[in-house]
Design an enzyme around this catalytic site. Structure first.
Site, short mmCIF file in Angstrom:
data_model
loop_
_atom_site.label_atom_id
_atom_site.label_comp_id
_atom_site.label_asym_id
_atom_site.label_seq_id
_atom_site.Cartn_x
_atom_site.Cartn_y
_atom_site.Cartn_z
N TYR A 135 4.37 0.59 -3.13
CA TYR A 135 4.09 0.31 -4.55
C TYR A 135 5.14 -0.65 -5.14
O TYR A 135 5.52 -0.54 -6.30
CB TYR A 135 4.06 1.63 -5.35
N SER A 163 -5.33 6.81 13.25
CA SER A 163 -6.40 7.70 13.70
C SER A 163 -6.55 8.83 12.69
O SER A 163 -5.57 9.30 12.09
CB SER A 163 -6.07 8.28 15.07
N GLN A 198 -10.38 2.47 10.84
CA GLN A 198 -10.36 3.73 11.55
C GLN A 198 -11.76 4.28 11.75
O GLN A 198 -12.70 3.85 11.11
CB GLN A 198 -9.52 4.75 10.76
N ASP A 223 -6.02 8.07 -11.19
CA ASP A 223 -6.49 6.69 -11.35
C ASP A 223 -6.51 5.97 -10.01
O ASP A 223 -5.85 6.37 -9.06
CB ASP A 223 -5.64 5.91 -12.36
N ARG A 250 -8.31 15.20 2.95
CA ARG A 250 -7.07 15.72 3.54
C ARG A 250 -5.96 15.79 2.51
O ARG A 250 -5.15 16.72 2.51
CB ARG A 250 -6.64 14.85 4.73
N ASN A 298 -3.58 5.89 -7.21
CA ASN A 298 -3.49 4.95 -6.11
C ASN A 298 -3.53 3.55 -6.70
O ASN A 298 -4.20 3.32 -7.72
CB ASN A 298 -4.68 5.17 -5.15
N GLU A 344 -8.37 7.68 -4.16
CA GLU A 344 -7.78 6.61 -3.36
C GLU A 344 -8.84 5.58 -3.01
O GLU A 344 -10.04 5.84 -3.09
CB GLU A 344 -7.14 7.17 -2.07
N HIS A 372 -10.53 2.62 -0.34
CA HIS A 372 -10.70 2.12 1.03
C HIS A 372 -11.51 0.84 0.95
O HIS A 372 -12.53 0.66 1.62
CB HIS A 372 -11.37 3.18 1.91
N HIS A 424 0.81 -1.20 0.00
CA HIS A 424 0.00 0.00 0.00
C HIS A 424 0.85 1.27 0.00
O HIS A 424 0.50 2.26 -0.62
CB HIS A 424 -0.92 -0.02 1.22
#
Length: 739
Positions: A53, A314, A241, A494, A117, A532, A94, A96, A50
């Site tokens: 890469y 966190s 998280q 991407d 962020r 990502n 990205e 998740h 992750h």
């Protein structure tokens, strides 16, 4: 270095951290001794898939990342592109995926929070969010629960934070049963002179912890994202998280304020691998060492160890290198916003990453090598066997074209996703010009009317059939969707979702998809500025469909000169742009109507795509057209139905290519095609002019009435079409939708 109260390093412990024996030996050779437990945790975070890469880097280097407008390409928190007038757009996508499968609500919320962020870390104020979602088969026992949780999580975070969620994609397939996809994209606007990066500079500069307190949530989140799932994956729930969108909103405002006050040398989001990855990247990029005193880290749980603090994920936290003379001013700003501000370390000239806690040195590692010496694999790969093109004559219609259209419109993939996007606030901030449901969303960025168009696209069944052509097509479709609203495609991001790269056939999917994406991006002047990679999307050895999601941004000079897909006025002429051969291989018709997932996908001619897109944009800008829609899944028939439903007005289609079987002409998925409408008195002129510049164009019929009349079929009322299109998802979600 074995410290008291720390576990002994054993082969089992190394394996539990995701390091293979040769990788651990590489680490031993690098530091010349046995690591501490904290050091093992740090390297496991930095060297997992992750963050490093390691399986994809060799292929990612081949992508085109530069262009006249590109200010920052891959390597920063987000890509940054010049949009004129001193303005820039920052954006990134990205994944998740793994956390959202385990805990759908929190997994999705923190995916949205993390990508926001990444954007405001660059100094950009977020103006839009997008998402690309893939779930398992609708009849799988977990699917409904996952859909409900993910959609609620995306809406809960974006709505509370105060950014519109304007576009996305939702689809279903059994190959996602054990591994869903949740890809989140964010777009922000900044002034060119106010861009910030993560490269530290200066020796002895204070390193400041910003935002929320550190807890034990998310530990090993990045490692989990770099592993396959199995039947025990539910036990990984504690690694997901927990997000707080209200804290993130405060963090946004505080960060933008200290940036405006000139307090910031460098700033980095604490995302995957938390404090470890953010600190190492800041120091390594600036050729500096980093020293941290963990006694000064704000913690919300007592007794946290160095290992836990370094690997915690966190949320709503940043790391900053601060101008020393600005410390009091910056602290006052963060105190005003009710957020933690703590000087926890300094930059050094040692090129070492030193972690201290309770009077002991818990880690002392070479900072550059942590990144630069990470394993880099050129994994063996095999090419996906070429599929035979399906002859039109071999696809016998199992039902009437009328019934086929209703079935497609009501299918899980092609049905209206209104139930999803109505849970998102897509009008907050007051700048959304075109909301979800069209080819691309449009956002106004200044009072003069300059705007951006945004979309995200990929057709996984094409990539499965032919990764190279599928990769090309994903970029081409994104380009078409942006062109269809009148925007100039300027750059893309991407999110490359694939299975286990240690299997040569999966690595082949990845490698050839990258080749296709790169070829299309070069041909279409559509550089890749961020992205990502999400690998190991497998459960019990069953990989997902290869899904390289493409997120695109287009520039619009004047948002009053954009197009929508809705039919506007009775009497308008309907024209079809592009050549129709009736390509049914790997099509929605073949899969949904015939139950056959086979055949080669439609070939993509990039020169034709660029030419047609340029012509369509010109016609929109000059006001020649009243509606535009690109043709993709479901072909001409589905595109016409979507235009009729969007405008709440019917159409009479009287023309088609008699050389192509009608079902293939209606539902084939040939590329580089658009449907446009124009005033009837302009139709002959437009058709002639387009054909004269080698843009194949035919007259289809006229807008009007309350039915969609397809050749050779009984009329379809708008009510029938709407019931089919709007009904499936709310009906499917049922009780979940009401919760």
């Amino acid at each position: 270095m074995h410290l008291k109260n720390e576990p002994q390093i054993t082969p089992e412990l190394v394996k539990a951290h995701g390091l293979k024996p040769d990788e651990y030996q590489r680490f031993l050779d690098l530091i010349g001794r046995e690591p501490s437990f904290t050091e093992l945790g740090i390297v496991s975070a930095m060297w997992n898939e992750h963050c490093s890469y390691k399986s994809s880097k060799v292929h990612l280097k081949t992508l085109p990342t530069k262009g006249e407008r590109v200010i920052h390409g891959p390597g920063e928190n987000a890509g940054v592109v010049d949009i004129g007038d001193g303005d820039v757009v920052a954006f990134k996508m990205e994944s998740h995926n793994h956390p959202s499968f385990i805990e759908p609500y929190q997994g999705a919320t923190t995916g949205v929070g993390g990508i926001l962020r990444d954007v405001f870390t660059m100094g950009a104020r977020p103006v839009a969010c997008l998402n690309f979602l893939r779930f398992g088969a609708p009849d799988h026992p977990k699917t409904k629960h996952l859909v409900a949780g993910v959609v609620a999580g995306i809406g809960g975070y974006g709505n509370s934070f105060g950014v519109p969620t304007v576009a996305g994609s939702v689809g279903f397939h059994p190959r996602y049963n054990g591994n869903i996809l949740v890809n989140a994209m964010a777009v922000g606007i900044a002034k060119k002179e106010m861009i910030f990066t993560s490269q530290a500079s200066g020796v002895g500069m204070p390193i400041v912890y910003l935002g929320s307190k550190t807890g034990r949530d998310g530990i090993h989140g990045a490692t989990m994202a770099s592993a396959e799932f199995d039947d025990a994956s539910e036990e990984k729930r504690p690694t997901v998280q927990v997000g707080d969108p209200f804290a993130e909103k405060l963090l946004l405002e505080a960060c933008l304020e200290i940036m405006e006050k000139g307090c910031v040398i460098a700033i980095q989001d604490m995302g995957a691998a938390g404090l470890t990855c953010s600190a190492v990247e800041m120091g390594a990029k600036g050729d500096l060492g980093i020293e941290l005193d963990l006694d000064k880290v704000p913690c919300r749980e007592p007794g946290m160890t160095a290992y836990e603090m370094m690997l915690s994920e966190s949320q709503e936290r940043m790391l900053m290198v601060l101008h020393p003379h600005k410390e009091a001013e910056a602290r006052a700003i963060f105190t005003k916003w009710g957020l933690d501000f703590a000087v926890i370390g300094k930059t050094t000239d040692t090129l070492r990453f030193v972690i201290k806690h309770r009077g002991e040195v818990m880690a002392d590692l070479p900072i550059k090598e942590l990144g630069d010496q990470a394993p880099e694999y050129n994994r063996p790969f095999t090419e996906t066997p070429k599929r035979q093109a399906i002859r039109r004559a071999d696809v016998v219609p199992p039902m009437s074209n009328r019934d086929a259209l209703l079935t497609l419109l009501g299918s899980p993939d092609l049905c209206s996703k209104r139930w999803v996007w109505e849970q998102y606030d897509h009008i907050i901030q007051g700048n959304v010009v075109q909301r979800p449901g069209g080819d691309a969303a449009v956002i106004r960025v200044n009072e003069a009317g300059k705007g951006l168009a945004v979309t995200c696209d990929v057709t996984p069944r094409y990539v499965e059939a032919d990764p190279f052509e599928g990769g090309k097509q994903a970029v081409a479709e994104c380009y078409r969707n942006l062109s269809a609203v009148g925007s100039l495609p300027i750059a893309l991001t991407d999110n490359l979702n694939f299975g286990n790269p240690e299997r040569p056939e999966i690595m082949g999917q990845f490698a050839y998809a990258i080749q296709g994406i790169g070829e299309a991006a070069r041909a279409l002047d559509f550089p890749v500025v961020s992205g990502n990679v999400s690998l190991y999307n497998e459960t019990n050895g069953q990989g997902i469909l290869p899904t390289p999601t493409i997120g695109g941004v287009g520039l619009i000079a004047d948002v009053t000169k954009t197009a929508t897909l809705a039919f506007k006025k009775a009497g308008d002429a309907i024209l079809l742009i592009g050549e129709t051969k009736g390509w049914l291989g790997a099509s929605a018709y073949l899969a949904t109507i015939c139950g056959r997932e086979e055949g080669a996908p439609p070939p993509v001619d990039l020169e034709v795509e660029k030419h047609h897109g340029t012509i369509v944009r010109m016609m929109i800008e000059q006001g020649f057209v009243t509606a535009v829609h690109d043709i993709s899944d479901g072909g001409v028939a589905v595109a016409l139905a979507e235009m009729a439903l969007a405008g709440n007005i019917g159409a009479m289609i009287g023309s088609h290519d008699a050389d192509v079987p009608l079902h293939a002409w209606l539902f084939g998925e040939d590329q580089a095609r658009y449907i446009i409408t124009c005033p009837s008195e302009k139709a002959v002129e437009i058709e002639f002019n387009l054909n004269s510049v080698q843009v194949p164009t035919i007259f289809l019929g006229a807008v009007g009435g309350e039915t969609l009349n397809l050749p050779g079929e009984a009329p379809l009322s708008l009510g029938e079409l709407r019931n089919a299109h709007d009904g499936w998802l709310p009906s499917y979600m049922g009780a979940e939708a009401a919760e």
